[in-house]
Design a protein around this motif. Structure first.
Motif, PDB file in Angstrom:
ATOM      1  N   THR A   1     -20.483  15.485  54.770  1.00 42.24           N
ATOM      2  CA  THR A   1     -21.875  15.120  54.521  1.00 42.24           C
ATOM      3  C   THR A   1     -21.995  13.760  53.846  1.00 42.24           C
ATOM      4  O   THR A   1     -23.098  13.330  53.499  1.00 42.24           O
ATOM      5  CB  THR A   1     -22.550  16.176  53.627  1.00 42.24           C
TER       6      THR A   1
ATOM      7  N   ARG B   1     -31.449   9.621  49.800  1.00 37.11           N
ATOM      8  CA  ARG B   1     -32.043   9.774  51.132  1.00 37.11           C
ATOM      9  C   ARG B   1     -31.308  10.839  51.951  1.00 37.11           C
ATOM     10  O   ARG B   1     -31.934  11.665  52.637  1.00 37.11           O
ATOM     11  CB  ARG B   1     -31.985   8.421  51.847  1.00 37.11           C
ATOM     12  N   ALA B   2     -29.974  10.837  51.855  1.00 38.29           N
ATOM     13  CA  ALA B   2     -29.186  11.826  52.597  1.00 38.29           C
ATOM     14  C   ALA B   2     -29.477  13.238  52.092  1.00 38.29           C
ATOM     15  O   ALA B   2     -29.529  14.191  52.881  1.00 38.29           O
ATOM     16  CB  ALA B   2     -27.693  11.506  52.455  1.00 38.29           C
ATOM     17  N   TRP B   3     -29.671  13.377  50.781  1.00 38.90           N
ATOM     18  CA  TRP B   3     -29.993  14.704  50.232  1.00 38.90           C
ATOM     19  C   TRP B   3     -31.336  15.187  50.769  1.00 38.90           C
ATOM     20  O   TRP B   3     -31.472  16.349  51.165  1.00 38.90           O
ATOM     21  CB  TRP B   3     -30.010  14.619  48.709  1.00 38.90           C
TER      22      TRP B   3
ATOM     23  N   ILE C   1     -22.310   9.870  52.973  1.00 36.72           N
ATOM     24  CA  ILE C   1     -22.886   8.712  53.638  1.00 36.72           C
ATOM     25  C   ILE C   1     -21.745   7.809  54.076  1.00 36.72           C
ATOM     26  O   ILE C   1     -20.603   7.948  53.620  1.00 36.72           O
ATOM     27  CB  ILE C   1     -23.863   7.953  52.709  1.00 36.72           C
TER      28      ILE C   1
ATOM     29  N   PHE D   1     -22.667  13.844  48.957  1.00 40.69           N
ATOM     30  CA  PHE D   1     -23.167  12.736  49.773  1.00 40.69           C
ATOM     31  C   PHE D   1     -22.606  11.382  49.346  1.00 40.69           C
ATOM     32  O   PHE D   1     -22.985  10.355  49.902  1.00 40.69           O
ATOM     33  CB  PHE D   1     -24.695  12.708  49.714  1.00 40.69           C
TER      34      PHE D   1
ATOM     35  N   LEU E   1     -29.154   5.581  49.168  1.00 45.33           N
ATOM     36  CA  LEU E   1     -28.726   6.253  50.398  1.00 45.33           C
ATOM     37  C   LEU E   1     -28.312   7.698  50.128  1.00 45.33           C
ATOM     38  O   LEU E   1     -28.563   8.591  50.953  1.00 45.33           O
ATOM     39  CB  LEU E   1     -27.563   5.495  51.041  1.00 45.33           C
TER      40      LEU E   1
ATOM     41  N   LEU F   1     -32.705  14.345  53.578  1.00 43.26           N
ATOM     42  CA  LEU F   1     -32.512  14.677  54.991  1.00 43.26           C
ATOM     43  C   LEU F   1     -31.846  16.035  55.143  1.00 43.26           C
ATOM     44  O   LEU F   1     -32.189  16.812  56.049  1.00 43.26           O
ATOM     45  CB  LEU F   1     -31.658  13.593  55.667  1.00 43.26           C
ATOM     46  N   SER F   2     -30.905  16.353  54.259  1.00 46.90           N
ATOM     47  CA  SER F   2     -30.211  17.645  54.343  1.00 46.90           C
ATOM     48  C   SER F   2     -31.160  18.811  54.085  1.00 46.90           C
ATOM     49  O   SER F   2     -30.869  19.946  54.465  1.00 46.90           O
ATOM     50  CB  SER F   2     -29.051  17.685  53.338  1.00 46.90           C
TER      51      SER F   2
ATOM     52  N   GLN G   1     -28.610   2.307  60.193  1.00 44.54           N
ATOM     53  CA  GLN G   1     -29.337   3.559  60.365  1.00 44.54           C
ATOM     54  C   GLN G   1     -30.681   3.602  59.622  1.00 44.54           C
ATOM     55  O   GLN G   1     -31.716   3.940  60.213  1.00 44.54           O
ATOM     56  CB  GLN G   1     -28.435   4.731  59.955  1.00 44.54           C
TER      57      GLN G   1
ATOM     58  N   SER H   1     -37.122  14.527  55.729  1.00 41.47           N
ATOM     59  CA  SER H   1     -36.948  13.130  56.115  1.00 41.47           C
ATOM     60  C   SER H   1     -38.213  12.310  55.897  1.00 41.47           C
ATOM     61  O   SER H   1     -38.168  11.072  55.873  1.00 41.47           O
ATOM     62  CB  SER H   1     -36.528  13.037  57.581  1.00 41.47           C
TER      63      SER H   1
ATOM     64  N   THR I   1     -23.598   2.193  58.545  1.00 40.46           N
ATOM     65  CA  THR I   1     -24.322   2.580  57.335  1.00 40.46           C
ATOM     66  C   THR I   1     -25.595   1.774  57.176  1.00 40.46           C
ATOM     67  O   THR I   1     -26.666   2.315  56.870  1.00 40.46           O
ATOM     68  CB  THR I   1     -23.429   2.372  56.093  1.00 40.46           C
TER      69      THR I   1
END
Length: 957
Positions: free
Chosen positions: A741, A580-582, A743, A729, A577, A584-585, A185, A589, A182
């Motif tokens: 999905t 950020r993941a949302w 994190i 996420f 995070l 990226l989805s 990355q 990015s 985690t």
């Protein structure tokens, strides 16, 4: 009254509330709240349909006991960093369950925190002696995040062109590996799992993490591999078991640069994963990079030895986006418990416990071989693993006999197991071994062999500890319970906590931690569970988590909550995070800009950088609010790359900003998300909901708003609430959930510090919706009452449009610097003579104090604090008028110790009574500062962070 418990939780009764309202010019609480909270976010009523109905202590305790009874307590031999341990009754009663220890605050005001600081210095000394490394901090959150902090330190120190690889032992604990993934990355760090026998470090490697003993139980000598890493300029971290280190050579002697681990098995219950004190030790060269807190020795103004937090300029709220860590807390209470455990046992006792474990592990190995299980001959400490087709049968038989074993591979269902692991601990006995061996024998349809009578108890094949260690007097002096009890209480007497009086710290919410809320934490049905126990054995914790997640979501207006983050800093990081993941989805990015107001707590920019985001500051206006023109300009400038805005609400300046909805709308219109720092949620519960007025993520400090005590400066729990689109996420955990999905985990255990969740459950269960709303209203009332009484003496720096503050207020002391030569520290230290802990000093504005009274302090106590502040202002006027010497006066020479007051020589132009009894009636209830004002600069120039050794004492003599 809405809840029978409410009158116990609130300080001011109804009559006192009316007096305070009258002083402010209001007829009732509703009219007052309508002036404080902006109308466009104020809820007409709390979400009563989702929250429990308030009740009395007995009812709530019985409800929770019924829930806890659905947990099944099996003997855990799972290990993986969590072990059975015997907490000495003396430590449980006089430390763990003692409000003088668990209600104290971070020891920033060191003169009234000497007891806590000494216990932490003992902890640092213990870790330094175990690992052989000279600098150990005052603890971290858990072993997995400590390992991640070591990776970050190594990356920061070993900055070389292209060096991005971090080597990780294949035998590292599975939760540590997951947290490392985690954390690596967002920073672009490449993690490589390695088998130490096969790896050859190269110039691309900046660091390596080894585990001794490994998750498979293996011990080995890493000296040559460490030397190879050093040859290419990389740092080496070794995750160690503290009991194994009593027998093994200190890892520093093997070449380690950093040592991390968990002190849980030193007398701290498993608690389904926490809280536990992780440790972090390193070389002297890295003392300014070490994360968290560091206790150091110094001296006071009278020349006596004194302790304080060292190298405070290192702290992350000062370094902000230049920080390598966002950790600004320590697991103080648990570190204190571990330190007293070591004092209780001494080096001989700790070594004896470790040797007993080795003896029983050797007997277990012999029995396993006799039963035909394949077991490689290799050095081990307490654990072993076996790969066998009989694994499902072994697990079934062990469960029938009352044991939980480690399931291999990690995270597999019992029916799919290909192996098993067994970890013995301090609580293992020969009788238990016989029962376990009987179960293993039944699984393979064999007769159980007898225990081998004679085994060596030695660790063969690894470097061993030689010579005396832990020779400091404190670890040898207190062998009788009488002496240890007196030592614990002697340290208690050198501290100030909520036991003694109000701690009016802005942004820290030092409110009531009711005994009924704390009581269930010690119940074995909560305290004795392993975090990786089979799910059907922890249904009580599952129910507890669902209740809390549901209630917290309702109170904040979000659709989902994760309880995993085990500190506010971890909540900040997890929330970013998730954002950020949302992004990226959605194939965005490139969105990497995080807008942060200049008034934000320093962990905010540190967390953003750790999450791989680029910090862009936003100015504040003269009223302390976000400068909306500057915000609009920054949004326009970075619209294509905007990821998030981090905002604290009410503001860091203690005001409900009226434009919060429009601020959230502006961020959303430009593709960003709003992260709301929930440090000030105590002003909002039951009154307004962040999720309803535009926030997408909010972290909650359960150790502030929801009654988990600060424990001497440690975090409680930092869960996050999120809007519907972000819920998929939320953090997962490889040992309990499928990835999806989500994190990766941000804490070692799936529910973080689950062992203290019963505290917040009890608070919410006893209060109910209406009482929670009233508690928030009284917190706002108390702050405005203080602001009203003190404004003519110390100007209140920021107010809302109606002239009100929120739950805290900032008092401007800067004019006193010009008129009387007084610094903010002079007022802070003088407050100690009046029996008070100072408010938050010089933050968010230098030369000011931030005061937060909470709803739990009585009107009498609020007035006592105001009287003390007004009396101090009167003393300042004596300096301004020339009636008092500008250098030799009660403020400049505060705090005043008993030793100074009783000395034959009194060289001060004011009386002893003025010095030590400045308020009427103090003679009956005096709290004495343990030391005079501490010389911080001397301590930093002469950094010593361990107890004096026998040699030090001899030299001093």
């Amino acid at each position: 009254m809405s809840s029978p418990f409410l009158q116990r939780h609130l300080g001011p009764g109804e009559e006192d509330q009316q007096r305070m309202l009258a002083a402010l010019g209001y007829s009732d609480l509703d009219a007052f709240i309508a002036d404080v909270v902006p109308g466009d976010i104020l809820d007409s009523e709390p979400p009563a349909e989702v929250l429990p109905t308030g009740c009395d202590e007995a009812t709530a305790l019985q409800d929770l006991r019924d829930i806890s009874a659905t947990n099944q307590r099996r003997r855990s031999l799972i290990g993986l960093g969590y072990h059975g341990t015997a907490t000495p009754a003396l430590i449980q009663r006089h430390v763990f369950e003692n409000p003088a220890w668990y209600t104290a605050y971070t020891p920033y005001q060191a003169e009234i925190a000497q007891g806590r600081l000494e216990a932490l210095l003992n902890f640092q000394t213990l870790i330094s002696e175990l690992t052989g490394l000279p600098i150990a901090n005052a603890s971290l959150l858990d072993e997995a995040t400590a390992a991640a902090e070591a990776m970050a330190l190594s990356y920061s120190v070993c900055r070389r062109s292209g060096a991005k690889r971090f080597l990780v032992d294949a035998a590292v604990l599975p939760q540590t590996w997951a947290v490392l993934q985690t954390r690596a990355q967002p920073l672009g760090i490449q993690l490589d799992r390695i088998r130490p026998d096969d790896v050859v470090p190269d110039e691309q490697v900046f660091g390596m993490l080894l585990q001794l003993p490994g998750a498979d139980g293996r011990l080995w000598d890493p000296t040559s591999l460490i030397a190879e890493c050093h040859a290419v300029g990389a740092l080496v971290t070794v995750a160690v078991d503290p009991l194994a280190q009593t027998l093994m050579a200190p890892v520093a002697e093997l070449g380690a640069d950093i040592a991390v681990g968990s002190a849980q098995r030193l007398g701290v219950p498993m608690g389904f994963g926490g809280p536990h004190a992780a440790f972090f030790a390193t070389r002297d060269a890295f003392k300014r990079q070490i994360p968290g807190r560091l206790v150091g020795r110094s001296k006071d103004a009278e020349g006596r030895a004194a302790l304080r937090l060292a190298l405070q300029t290192r702290e992350q709220h000062i370094r902000r986006d230049k920080a390598t860590s966002n950790i600004c807390t320590a697991q103080v209470l648990l570190a204190v418990m571990a330190s007293f455990y070591a004092v209780h046992h001494g080096p001989e006792g700790l070594t004896s416990i470790a040797r007993r474990i080795v003896v029983r592990r050797q007997r277990l190995e012999a029995a396993l071989r006799a039963l035909g299980f394949p077991l490689e001959v290799q050095p081990r400490f307490d654990s072993l693993v076996v790969d066998t087709p009989w694994a499902p049968a072994v697990h079934r038989a062990a469960a029938a006999a009352g044991f939980n074993l480690q399931v291999l591979p990690h995270g597999a269902a019992l029916a799919e197991a290909t192996g098993f692991g067994i970890a013995l601990d301090e609580c293992s006995t020969d009788e238990e071994l016989k029962a376990l061996i009987g179960a293993l024998a039944a699984a393979v349809d064999r007769d159980p062999p007898a225990l081998v009578a004679t085994v060596t108890g030695d660790l063969d094949g690894v470097p061993l500890r030689s010579g005396p260690w832990l020779t400091q007097e404190v670890f040898h002096r207190y062998r009788s319970e009488t002496e240890l009890m007196r030592y614990i209480q002697r340290l208690v007497s050198r501290d100030l906590s909520l036991v003694h009086g109000m701690i009016p710290l802005g942004s820290c919410t030092m409110k009531l931690n009711a005994a009924a809320e704390l009581l269930p934490v010690s119940w074995p049905d909560f305290a004795a569970l392993h975090p990786f126990a089979p799910a059907d054995q922890s249904s009580g914790y599952a129910r507890l988590a669902v209740d809390l997640e549901t209630w917290l979501a309702a109170l904040t207006g979000f659709s989902a909550v994760s309880l995993q983050p085990n500190a506010g800093s971890q909540g900040e990081y997890a929330g970013l995070l998730v954002i950020r993941a949302w992004h990226l989805s959605r194939n965005e990015s490139h969105r990497d800009v995080c807008l942060i107001p200049t008034s934000a707590h320093g962990t905010n920019p540190a967390s953003a950088v750790m999450a791989g985001l680029r910090v862009v500051p936003v100015a504040c206006d003269e009223e302390g609010n976000i400068d909306q023109e500057d915000l609009a300009a920054r949004v326009l400038e970075h619209a294509d790359r905007l990821a998030a805005l981090m905002v604290t609400y009410p503001s860091t300046h203690g005001v409900f900003e009226p434009g919060i909805r429009s601020i959230c709308d502006l961020i959303h219109q430009n593709g960003g998300q709003v992260y709301l720092d929930g440090a000030n949620l105590n002003a909002q519960v039951g009154l307004c909901r962040p999720g309803a007025y535009g926030a997408d993520v909010c972290h909650l400090n359960l150790h502030k708003t929801f009654c988990i005590p600060h424990g001497g400066g440690g975090p409680g729990v930092g869960p996050i609430g999120v809007a519907t689109h972000l819920a998929p996420f939320l953090p997962g955990h490889p040992l309990t959930t499928s990835a999806g999905t989500a994190i990766g985990p941000v804490s070692a255990a799936p529910l973080g510090s689950a062992g203290i969740l019963p505290i917040s459950w009890m608070y919410l269960r006893m209060m109910g919706a209406t009482a929670l709303r009233q508690a928030s209203a009284v917190a706002l009332l108390a702050a405005n009452y203080l602001a009203h009484r003190l404004d003519e003496h110390y100007p209140v720096l920021f107010r809302g449009p109606t002239g009100c503050v929120a739950h805290e207020c900032i008092l401007d002391l800067r004019p006193l610097k010009r008129s009387a030569g007084l610094d903010v520290d002079d007022i802070a230290k003088r407050l100690m003579d009046f029996g008070f802990h100072a408010p938050t000093v010089s933050w968010p504005v230098a030369g000011t104090v931030m005061v937060e009274p909470t709803e739990s302090e009585s009107l009498c106590e609020l007035d006592r604090f105001c009287d003390a502040m007004i009396a101090i202002r009167s003393e300042a006027r004596d300096i301004e008028s020339g009636r008092m010497d500008p250098l030799n006066n009660p403020l400049k020479r505060a705090p005043h110790t008993m030793a100074a007051a009783l000395a034959d020589d009194w060289d001060r132009p004011y009386s002893r009574t003025v010095a030590v009894f400045p308020m009427p009636g103090q003679e009956q209830n005096k709290i004495w500062p343990a030391v005079a004002r501490i010389d911080n600069a001397f301590g930093d120039r002469n950094l010593v962070c361990t107890c004096p050794s026998v040699e030090d004492l001899a030299e001093a003599a």
